[in-house]
Design a protein around this motif. Structure first.
Motif, PDB file in Angstrom:
ATOM      1  N   THR A   1       0.773  -1.341   0.023  1.00  0.00           N
ATOM      2  CA  THR A   1       0.056   0.069  -0.200  1.00  0.00           C
ATOM      3  C   THR A   1       0.891   1.314   0.039  1.00  0.00           C
ATOM      4  O   THR A   1       1.903   1.350   0.741  1.00  0.00           O
ATOM      5  N   MET A   2       0.715   2.313  -0.931  1.00  0.00           N
ATOM      6  CA  MET A   2       1.446   3.352  -0.880  1.00  0.00           C
ATOM      7  C   MET A   2       0.359   4.809  -0.786  1.00  0.00           C
ATOM      8  O   MET A   2      -0.757   4.670  -1.198  1.00  0.00           O
ATOM      9  N   GLY A   3       0.899   5.726  -0.273  1.00  0.00           N
ATOM     10  CA  GLY A   3       0.076   7.007  -0.188  1.00  0.00           C
ATOM     11  C   GLY A   3       1.003   8.278  -0.224  1.00  0.00           C
ATOM     12  O   GLY A   3       2.297   7.959   0.058  1.00  0.00           O
ATOM     13  N   VAL A   4       0.446   9.114  -0.877  1.00  0.00           N
ATOM     14  CA  VAL A   4       1.118  10.348  -1.271  1.00  0.00           C
ATOM     15  C   VAL A   4       0.264  11.517  -0.699  1.00  0.00           C
ATOM     16  O   VAL A   4      -1.050  11.681  -0.839  1.00  0.00           O
ATOM     17  N   GLU A   5       0.796  12.195   0.265  1.00  0.00           N
ATOM     18  CA  GLU A   5       0.218  13.472   0.775  1.00  0.00           C
ATOM     19  C   GLU A   5       0.775  14.650   0.689  1.00  0.00           C
ATOM     20  O   GLU A   5       2.262  14.649   0.709  1.00  0.00           O
ATOM     21  N   THR A   6       0.207  15.772   0.717  1.00  0.00           N
ATOM     22  CA  THR A   6       1.073  17.119   0.728  1.00  0.00           C
ATOM     23  C   THR A   6       1.060  17.989   1.836  1.00  0.00           C
ATOM     24  O   THR A   6       0.193  17.533   2.816  1.00  0.00           O
ATOM     25  N   TYR A   7       2.159  18.591   2.088  1.00  0.00           N
ATOM     26  CA  TYR A   7       2.327  19.303   3.196  1.00  0.00           C
ATOM     27  C   TYR A   7       1.933  20.719   3.055  1.00  0.00           C
ATOM     28  O   TYR A   7       1.681  21.607   3.916  1.00  0.00           O
TER      29      TYR A   7
ATOM     30  N   PRO B   1      -4.829  18.750   0.445  1.00  0.00           N
ATOM     31  CA  PRO B   1      -4.408  18.409   1.923  1.00  0.00           C
ATOM     32  C   PRO B   1      -5.517  17.562   2.136  1.00  0.00           C
ATOM     33  O   PRO B   1      -5.331  17.235   3.564  1.00  0.00           O
ATOM     34  N   ILE B   2      -6.864  17.498   1.721  1.00  0.00           N
ATOM     35  CA  ILE B   2      -8.025  16.698   2.280  1.00  0.00           C
ATOM     36  C   ILE B   2      -8.174  15.404   1.521  1.00  0.00           C
ATOM     37  O   ILE B   2      -9.218  14.757   1.817  1.00  0.00           O
ATOM     38  N   ASP B   3      -7.208  15.244   0.094  1.00  0.00           N
ATOM     39  CA  ASP B   3      -7.386  14.101  -0.583  1.00  0.00           C
ATOM     40  C   ASP B   3      -6.181  13.518  -0.804  1.00  0.00           C
ATOM     41  O   ASP B   3      -5.535  13.904  -1.963  1.00  0.00           O
ATOM     42  N   PRO B   4      -5.506  12.717  -0.061  1.00  0.00           N
ATOM     43  CA  PRO B   4      -4.113  12.229  -0.355  1.00  0.00           C
ATOM     44  C   PRO B   4      -4.410  10.781  -1.383  1.00  0.00           C
ATOM     45  O   PRO B   4      -5.536  10.657  -1.799  1.00  0.00           O
ATOM     46  N   LEU B   5      -3.341  10.725  -2.287  1.00  0.00           N
ATOM     47  CA  LEU B   5      -3.423   9.519  -3.250  1.00  0.00           C
ATOM     48  C   LEU B   5      -2.965   8.328  -2.510  1.00  0.00           C
ATOM     49  O   LEU B   5      -2.021   8.181  -1.656  1.00  0.00           O
ATOM     50  N   GLU B   6      -3.950   7.210  -2.600  1.00  0.00           N
ATOM     51  CA  GLU B   6      -3.731   6.196  -2.047  1.00  0.00           C
ATOM     52  C   GLU B   6      -3.932   4.874  -2.972  1.00  0.00           C
ATOM     53  O   GLU B   6      -4.811   4.939  -3.851  1.00  0.00           O
ATOM     54  N   ILE B   7      -3.080   3.951  -3.210  1.00  0.00           N
ATOM     55  CA  ILE B   7      -3.068   2.788  -3.789  1.00  0.00           C
ATOM     56  C   ILE B   7      -2.495   1.587  -3.448  1.00  0.00           C
ATOM     57  O   ILE B   7      -1.671   1.676  -2.452  1.00  0.00           O
ATOM     58  N   SER B   8      -3.203   0.477  -3.666  1.00  0.00           N
ATOM     59  CA  SER B   8      -2.527  -0.782  -2.926  1.00  0.00           C
ATOM     60  C   SER B   8      -2.686  -1.811  -4.249  1.00  0.00           C
ATOM     61  O   SER B   8      -3.341  -1.696  -5.067  1.00  0.00           O
ATOM     62  N   THR B   9      -1.900  -2.812  -3.877  1.00  0.00           N
ATOM     63  CA  THR B   9      -1.916  -4.092  -4.758  1.00  0.00           C
ATOM     64  C   THR B   9      -1.602  -5.426  -3.797  1.00  0.00           C
ATOM     65  O   THR B   9      -0.865  -5.303  -2.795  1.00  0.00           O
ATOM     66  N   THR B  10      -2.315  -6.376  -4.175  1.00  0.00           N
ATOM     67  CA  THR B  10      -2.287  -7.733  -3.685  1.00  0.00           C
ATOM     68  C   THR B  10      -1.800  -8.696  -4.640  1.00  0.00           C
ATOM     69  O   THR B  10      -2.203  -8.805  -5.879  1.00  0.00           O
ATOM     70  N   TRP B  11      -0.595  -9.380  -4.225  1.00  0.00           N
ATOM     71  CA  TRP B  11      -0.022 -10.412  -4.861  1.00  0.00           C
ATOM     72  C   TRP B  11      -0.252 -11.850  -4.123  1.00  0.00           C
ATOM     73  O   TRP B  11       0.086 -12.201  -2.936  1.00  0.00           O
ATOM     74  N   THR B  12      -1.185 -12.666  -4.703  1.00  0.00           N
ATOM     75  CA  THR B  12      -1.606 -13.750  -4.068  1.00  0.00           C
ATOM     76  C   THR B  12      -0.899 -15.056  -4.983  1.00  0.00           C
ATOM     77  O   THR B  12      -1.111 -15.343  -6.262  1.00  0.00           O
ATOM     78  N   TRP B  13      -0.477 -16.116  -4.201  1.00  0.00           N
ATOM     79  CA  TRP B  13       0.057 -17.343  -5.003  1.00  0.00           C
ATOM     80  C   TRP B  13      -0.314 -18.569  -4.501  1.00  0.00           C
ATOM     81  O   TRP B  13      -0.979 -18.861  -3.174  1.00  0.00           O
ATOM     82  N   ARG B  14      -0.098 -19.498  -5.274  1.00  0.00           N
ATOM     83  CA  ARG B  14      -0.364 -20.975  -4.906  1.00  0.00           C
ATOM     84  C   ARG B  14       0.420 -21.804  -5.845  1.00  0.00           C
ATOM     85  O   ARG B  14       0.930 -21.587  -6.838  1.00  0.00           O
ATOM     86  N   SER B  15       0.935 -22.965  -5.034  1.00  0.00           N
ATOM     87  CA  SER B  15       1.890 -24.074  -5.599  1.00  0.00           C
ATOM     88  C   SER B  15       1.202 -24.669  -6.789  1.00  0.00           C
ATOM     89  O   SER B  15      -0.048 -25.271  -6.644  1.00  0.00           O
ATOM     90  N   LEU B  16       1.787 -25.069  -7.804  1.00  0.00           N
ATOM     91  CA  LEU B  16       1.173 -25.951  -8.912  1.00  0.00           C
ATOM     92  C   LEU B  16       2.203 -27.098  -8.986  1.00  0.00           C
ATOM     93  O   LEU B  16       2.150 -27.941  -9.741  1.00  0.00           O
ATOM     94  N   ALA B  17       3.209 -27.339  -8.087  1.00  0.00           N
ATOM     95  CA  ALA B  17       3.920 -28.617  -8.012  1.00  0.00           C
ATOM     96  C   ALA B  17       3.324 -29.558  -7.494  1.00  0.00           C
ATOM     97  O   ALA B  17       2.310 -29.691  -6.762  1.00  0.00           O
TER      98      ALA B  17
END
Length: 263
Positions: free
Chosen positions: A125-131, A247-263
């Protein structure tokens, strides 16, 4: 290095290097490395912009700003990957990092990145806010996944996009949305219901990359690795699709990586 942060959950292990752009140096599942190794690889955050800015210039209202042209003739992938971040906290399964925006970026603010590991997933998860003043920004991730995990079969990239951003000779979107074309790719795709891309190493592992973001760049033109880059806007988006951080609306983004074995 001594400032590396290591997370572990069951058979999954992640190493992050805040001193080198807060990139993931390593993602191992059952001791198998998924990321291309090297100081410029792994998986790095792209911030405060993603991909290329045309000629390194962007406009905010009446002001035009020039970024360093680090991939001539354009500026590419933001400044966060070249910055030392601070570890705000870390435990066995999660860690948080910050850095303050500074020259050559013309606006003051703070960027945060949170990494959370479970037995079968990693969420970033990443966020960008202004001062102070509002400014356009983007955020996303640029992972370099190994094309082959040593199983003898290369990775397969699976996704269904609503459109592809037509790429011009200058490697920037032309503004036209076209029907997705077959690879090889160095292209941005639109997924209005959220990014959903599956990497399959036959007989070894399946990894699904999801995000509520609507854009993803897929790059598979190198022999060693492939890239699937969820991001908050398209390349050159500071000019063509600006998203203001206020100042009242920062940028937020997230990504989820999910895995499962195929072996």
């Amino acid at each position: 290095m001594s400032d590396d942060v290591r997370l572990k959950a069951a058979n999954a292990a992640v190493t992050l290097d805040p001193g080198n752009g807060c990139r993931l140096n390593s993602l191992k599942i059952d001791d198998t490395e998924l990321l291309r190794q090297g100081d410029h690889y792994g998986a790095f955050p792209m911030v405060p912009w993603c991909g290329r800015i045309e000629l390194g210039r962007f406009r905010n209202g009446g002001d035009v700003h020039q970024m360093p042209v680090n991939h001539p003739p354009h500026a590419i992938h933001g400044t966060g990957r070249d910055t030392a971040w601070r570890t705000a906290r870390a435990d066995e399964r999660s860690a948080a990092f910050t850095y303050d925006l500074a020259d050559p970026w013309p606006y003051s603010g703070r960027v945060t990145q949170l990494a959370e590991l479970t037995e079968n997933s990693l969420t970033l998860t990443m966020g960008v806010e202004t001062y102070d003043d509002s400014f356009p920004a983007q955020a996303g991730w640029h992972p370099w996944f190994l094309r082959n995990l040593g199983t003898g079969k290369d990775v397969e990239i699976g996704f269904q996009a609503a459109w592809q951003e037509e790429r011009g000779d200058d490697h920037l979107p032309t503004g036209r949305r076209i029907t997705p074309r077959p690879g090889p790719w160095d292209d941005c795709f639109g997924m209005p219901d959220g990014v959903d891309v599956t990497l399959t190493w036959p007989g070894a592992l399946e990894l699904k990359i999801t995000s509520r973001a609507e854009w993803v760049v897929v790059y598979d033109e190198q022999t060693e690795a492939v890239c699937v880059e969820p991001q908050s806007g398209p390349p050159n988006g500071l000019n063509t699709h600006p998203r203001l951080v206020t100042p009242i609306d920062p940028l937020e983004i997230s990504t989820t990586w999910t895995w499962r074995s195929l072996a």
